[in-house]
Design an enzyme around this catalytic site. Structure first.
Site, PDB file in Angstrom:
ATOM      1  N   PHE A  71       0.846  -1.183   0.000  1.00 59.92           N
ATOM      2  CA  PHE A  71       0.000   0.000   0.000  1.00 59.92           C
ATOM      3  C   PHE A  71       0.885   1.238   0.000  1.00 59.92           C
ATOM      4  O   PHE A  71       2.076   1.159   0.334  1.00 59.92           O
ATOM      5  CB  PHE A  71      -0.896   0.009   1.247  1.00 59.92           C
ATOM      6  N   GLN A 115      -7.944  14.594   4.332  1.00 56.30           N
ATOM      7  CA  GLN A 115      -7.382  13.762   3.269  1.00 56.30           C
ATOM      8  C   GLN A 115      -8.337  13.622   2.093  1.00 56.30           C
ATOM      9  O   GLN A 115      -9.487  13.233   2.263  1.00 56.30           O
ATOM     10  CB  GLN A 115      -7.065  12.360   3.806  1.00 56.30           C
ATOM     11  N   HIS A 123      -8.711  11.383  -0.922  1.00 61.58           N
ATOM     12  CA  HIS A 123      -8.215  10.124  -1.477  1.00 61.58           C
ATOM     13  C   HIS A 123      -8.031  10.330  -2.968  1.00 61.58           C
ATOM     14  O   HIS A 123      -8.917  10.870  -3.622  1.00 61.58           O
ATOM     15  CB  HIS A 123      -9.226   9.010  -1.198  1.00 61.58           C
ATOM     16  N   LEU A 172     -15.350   5.459  -3.405  1.00 59.38           N
ATOM     17  CA  LEU A 172     -13.952   5.055  -3.310  1.00 59.38           C
ATOM     18  C   LEU A 172     -13.546   3.949  -4.280  1.00 59.38           C
ATOM     19  O   LEU A 172     -14.273   2.982  -4.491  1.00 59.38           O
ATOM     20  CB  LEU A 172     -13.691   4.576  -1.880  1.00 59.38           C
ATOM     21  N   GLU A 196      -7.092   1.773  -2.871  1.00 58.35           N
ATOM     22  CA  GLU A 196      -5.660   1.883  -3.141  1.00 58.35           C
ATOM     23  C   GLU A 196      -5.070   0.507  -3.454  1.00 58.35           C
ATOM     24  O   GLU A 196      -4.004   0.391  -4.033  1.00 58.35           O
ATOM     25  CB  GLU A 196      -4.990   2.484  -1.894  1.00 58.35           C
ATOM     26  N   ARG A 239      -0.955   9.383  -0.008  1.00 57.46           N
ATOM     27  CA  ARG A 239      -2.156   9.830  -0.703  1.00 57.46           C
ATOM     28  C   ARG A 239      -2.163  11.319  -1.040  1.00 57.46           C
ATOM     29  O   ARG A 239      -2.678  11.717  -2.075  1.00 57.46           O
ATOM     30  CB  ARG A 239      -3.386   9.496   0.149  1.00 57.46           C
ATOM     31  N   HIS A 269     -12.058  12.104   1.919  1.00 55.50           N
ATOM     32  CA  HIS A 269     -12.075  10.729   2.394  1.00 55.50           C
ATOM     33  C   HIS A 269     -11.917  10.608   3.904  1.00 55.50           C
ATOM     34  O   HIS A 269     -12.524   9.747   4.528  1.00 55.50           O
ATOM     35  CB  HIS A 269     -10.932   9.986   1.699  1.00 55.50           C
ATOM     36  N   ARG A 292      -2.740  10.634   6.533  1.00 62.83           N
ATOM     37  CA  ARG A 292      -2.801   9.240   6.974  1.00 62.83           C
ATOM     38  C   ARG A 292      -2.379   8.302   5.855  1.00 62.83           C
ATOM     39  O   ARG A 292      -2.787   8.491   4.709  1.00 62.83           O
ATOM     40  CB  ARG A 292      -4.228   8.897   7.401  1.00 62.83           C
TER      41      ARG A 292
END
Lengths: 255, 646
Positions: B121, B248, B250, B264, B267, B323, B389, B424
């Site tokens: 990730f 954040q 995304h 979404l 990822e 991100r 997100h 994050r």
């Protein structure tokens, strides 16, 4: 492309209600839940509809469209003819609270009656070893988003309130199968699934599989194998004999 | 007096996502009578939407992984703004929390030798995310839901009642926290969504686990529940928020059709080999590796592709930068005219993996695009763009116990701040809620055990809360009143346009003017119908929280004159070391002229605690020098007698 969608929505509560006609704008790519939200924002601010993720992952927006149990967020308007009147009604198997919202507490009550995962006593956290091929069977059932559409469509309870106490419904019979097929679970729920949760009432019409938005093969992969285990358990003399000896052996070992 | 149902508990958990459920399990296992209140049905909370996985340095796929590596990745992802103590606890405890889930029945995907499989990730050095296809959040919430049922079954066996020690109040919204004369938590007030009836909880400890704030933005991956209730409840009860400027976006949300914009796209698509391309077919991320990450990412497509199979000798693909970097890069590509037809960029996995493999690894992405966009991701690329997100900011809490500055008030999960700094890492949210959900539950249990007497709610507080709740049914003093849906749409549009990925001082100022106007208009909000399951009424009440949170985000974003993580100021584009050690705290203004509907907030600067030396020593001095002021690095073992060396 914007057009006028024609909807017939059930409005009412436990005391009664009726279908009400609405005309609402619809745009390309929209789902039925979008149309209901536009109805709320422009005409009926108090229209009750349950929803959360709007992505088919939480299983909140279950209802019936033209009589078929569906998720409102995963039903695209384009599957219907533009002039077609869509009839949207609450799930029929559960008591209505208001408009499209039903009381689904039946399901939570049934969930509590299934004995939980029982871990092997000799393995600590971090010591679990399982093959992907072995966890795959239960993983299919754990895809369940608990939308309760299978419970809604199941004819054992759909128009038979009297069957509800004795029947857990496809979702929870599948939960038993999931635990029974878990590679490391040590409990035995086979007798119970027949006697207490009503597996015998299921006559494998596959209605549950048909409406599952996750495409889980509830009947073929969960219910029929459980029926086979019940049959083996009850009617195969060799299995019966073997199990009796084993049970005696493990009892002695414990003592 | 208005009729109100009353309940007494030791610990009240507000929110039934992963953090709330884990806190409740911890409190109940300590023997406390615990209640969980949630706006939705039990098991439907936002955690179900987490897709990619749960980060934990178990080292199952690459044994070089350790808590130290995870700690370093987390701090880097957050650009060294994180509460280092939270990042430390998180990295150390995440593996135990994941293994514990297995003993409650969770079934993660496996490695060939039968252990929990881990996937790549963004920002994580090694494959680290425990996962179940692309539905990891569902597995985690279901496991904890079933753990709660198991505890209820144990209580049933002992007491004859399932709910004697642990009860879930589903479809119930808390609108106010109750405190005693000294300001300590005494309980909460709310209403049943189904009936509109009022409910009061008496509880000496409350754990807020209400999630995020995304519903204040137009394009978001968040559900209707994410209205910042916990943030607003905490502010009104006297707690502080920290880091609220960090939101954040995304990088990969769906962009088409319009009705699904923002949903979404995990990822995990990139973690498993998918790559980002612009309209010219270029893998543009190679041009966006920022200075602070130079040397850590592959410079060529060949090296990036080799890395998927050989991580020892190659560097990771920049498609897996943190991100914030990827979202900004996509934003730039689209702005400069290299976007896809619907205003996004392409995410291509079809040309990189066999169709059966895509369907096996990413089943719900396949399903989602097929059903909602008529796109077969095994045959053509997806169109994706940034979507609101997650909020890194949240209630300021003690790292070890989750307690806020209000006695008896705890917070955990997304609504708590600090853990993720300015950005994050994917996968760190599910582990966050397990680690700190448990800690908040234990913190609350310890607090209750040490308490001499139960705090009693201030007289009149319940009636005042009930009056506030009923206000939208009263016709406004003048005019025809405001429609809650209209106000909400306007708030979302303003936040999206003005407080989005790229910000300026002028835009923040304008946003605050609009928010002030909305704060005035929300007093005149009026709803039709009655209290039984009335979504218009529910939204009218949630607007109070969304407006407070909107002001907290815009005011903090105005104050921070630098760019870092989830806060980019085009008028202050650089990272400023002087801002690294500063935090912005949001609190309610208490000046005797309070606005009871949407209390006013103020933002003030504070200093962050310096990182413990042994943790600081885990980083090379040359890396720290990119973030820290020289004076802060004197204690580093690599530093010379005069302080920083290059």
């Amino acid at each position: 492309m914007t057009y006028t969608a024609r909807l017939r929505v059930w409005r009412g509560d436990a005391a009664g209600g009726a279908l009400t006609d609405y005309e609402v704008d619809a745009n390309e790519g929209e789902v039925v839940l979008d149309i209901l939200h536009r109805l709320q924002a422009t005409q009926t601010p108090d229209l009750a509809v349950r929803w959360n993720c709007k992505a088919g992952k939480c299983g909140s927006c279950s209802a019936e469209i033209n009589g078929r149990p569906r998720l409102l967020c995963m039903t695209r308007m384009s599957v219907f003819e533009p002039g077609e009147v869509l009839t949207v009604t609450p799930m029929r198997t559960f008591p209505v609270i208001r408009d499209l919202v039903t009381d689904v507490s039946f399901n939570y009550a049934k969930a509590r009656e299934i004995p939980s995962f029982t871990p092997p006593p000799d393995l600590g956290p971090g010591e679990y070893r399982m093959k992907q091929a072995d966890v795959g069977r239960s993983q299919e059932f754990r895809k369940c988003i608990e939308c309760f559409l299978c419970q809604d469509t199941c004819h054992v309870v759909r128009d038979h309130e009297e069957n509800k106490p004795a029947f857990a419904g496809p979702r929870y019979l599948m939960r038993v199968a999931e635990l029974e097929m878990h590679p490391l679970d040590v409990a035995d729920r086979v007798a119970e699934v027949q006697d207490e949760h009503g597996l015998g009432l299921c006559n494998i019409t596959k209605c549950c599989t048909d409406v599952c938005p996750e495409g889980i093969k509830i009947t073929d992969n969960a219910l029929i194998p459980m029926k086979e285990r019940v049959a083996d358990d009850r009617y195969d003399p060799l299995v019966w004999l073997g199990r009796t000896i084993l049970r005696r052996g493990s009892r002695q070992a414990r003592e | 007096m208005i009729e109100t149902e009353r309940h007494e508990y030791d610990v009240l958990v507000i929110g039934a996502g992963g953090a709330g459920l884990r806190a409740a399990i911890a409190a109940r296992e300590r023997g406390l009578r615990t209640a969980i209140v949630c706006k939705s049905l039990f098991g439907k909370a936002h955690t179900v939407m987490a897709e990619g996985g749960c980060a934990a340095a178990m080292g199952n796929v690459n044994e070089n992984d350790s808590w130290q590596v995870h700690f370093r990745d987390t701090m880097r992802g957050g650009k060294f703004l994180n509460s280092w103590r939270m990042a430390e606890l998180h990295a150390k405890e995440a593996p135990d929390r994941v293994w514990e889930l297995e003993t409650w029945g969770a079934l993660f995907d496996r490695t060939p030798d039968g252990r929990i499989s881990q996937r790549h990730f963004g920002g994580h050095t090694y494959p680290r995310l425990a996962h179940v296809g692309d539905r990891t959040g569902l597995e985690i919430i279901r496991t904890m839901q079933q753990r709660i049922v198991a505890l209820q079954q144990a209580d049933h066996a002992q007491t004859g009642e399932y709910e004697s020690r642990l009860r879930v109040f589903g479809e119930c919204t808390v609108t106010e926290l109750l405190t005693d004369d000294d300001g300590a938590v005494a309980g909460a007030f709310g209403y049943w969504r189904e009936s509109g009836r009022f409910i009061e909880f008496s509880a000496p400890a409350v754990v807020l686990a209400t999630g995020g704030i995304g519903k204040s933005f137009q394009v978001t991956s968040n559900s209707w529940e994410y209205t910042g209730d916990g943030h607003a409840l905490a502010l009104r009860a006297g707690a502080n928020l920290i880091d609220m400027e960090f939101v954040q976006f995304h990088p990969t949300g769906m962009v088409w059709p319009p009705s699904v914009k923002g949903i979404l796209v995990t990822e995990g698509v990139r973690g498993d080999g998918g790559v980002l391309k612009n309209s010219a077919g270029e893998r543009f991320m190679f041009g966006y590796i920022p200075d602070v990450f130079k040397g850590q990412y592959a410079q060529t497509e060949d090296e990036a592709d080799r890395w998927y199979t050989d991580q020892e000798n190659n560097r990771r693909t920049p498609d897996l930068l943190p991100r914030d970097e990827v979202a900004r890069a996509i934003n730039t590509e689209v702005k400069e005219g290299r976007g896809s037809p619907h205003g996004g960029v392409y995410l291509d996995i079809a040309s990189r993996m066999k169709p059966e493999e895509i369907k096996r690894r990413l089943p719900s992405m396949y399903h989602q695009f097929k059903e909602l966009a008529d796109v077969d991701i095994t045959a053509e690329p997806m169109e994706v763009g940034p979507t609101c997100h997650y909020v890194m900011g949240g209630i300021d809490v003690d790292p070890d116990t989750g307690q806020s500055r209000v006695p008896g008030l705890f917070a955990t999960g997304e609504c708590a701040g600090g853990m993720h700094g300015s950005n994050r890492l994917g996968g760190n949210s599910l582990s966050d809620l397990l680690v700190f959900g448990r800690r908040a539950g234990l913190g609350a249990a310890d607090y209750v055990a040490a308490l001499g007497r139960r705090p009693v709610a201030r007289t009149g507080a319940v009636d005042a809360a009930a009056g506030m709740t009923l206000a939208p049914f009263e016709p406004p003093a003048h005019g025809s009143g405001e429609n809650p849906y209209t106000l909400h749409a306007e708030l979302q549009r303003r936040m999206n346009d003005l407080v989005g990925i790229i910000r300026t001082e002028a835009e923040m100022t304008e946003a605050l003017e609009h928010l002030a106007e909305l704060r005035r208009r929300v007093r005149d909000v009026v709803v039709e119908g009655h209290r039984q399951y009335n979504p218009g009424w529910h939204l009218a009440l949630d607007l109070r929280s969304m407006l407070m949170v909107g002001e907290a985000v815009a005011s903090s974003a105005l104050a921070r004159t630098e760019s870092r993580g989830g806060h980019t100021r085009s008028d202050h584009p650089g990272l400023d070391p002087e801002w690294r050690h500063r935090a912005l705290l949001t609190a309610c203004v208490r000046d005797g002229q309070e606005d009871a509907v949407v209390p006013r907030i103020a933002v003030e600067r504070t200093e962050r605690a310096p990182m413990r030396e042994d943790l600081l020593a885990l980083f090379d001095l040359t890396e720290l020098e990119k973030y820290y002021t020289p004076a802060e690095l004197i204690a580093h073992p690599g530093a010379g007698p005069q302080g920083g060396t290059a």
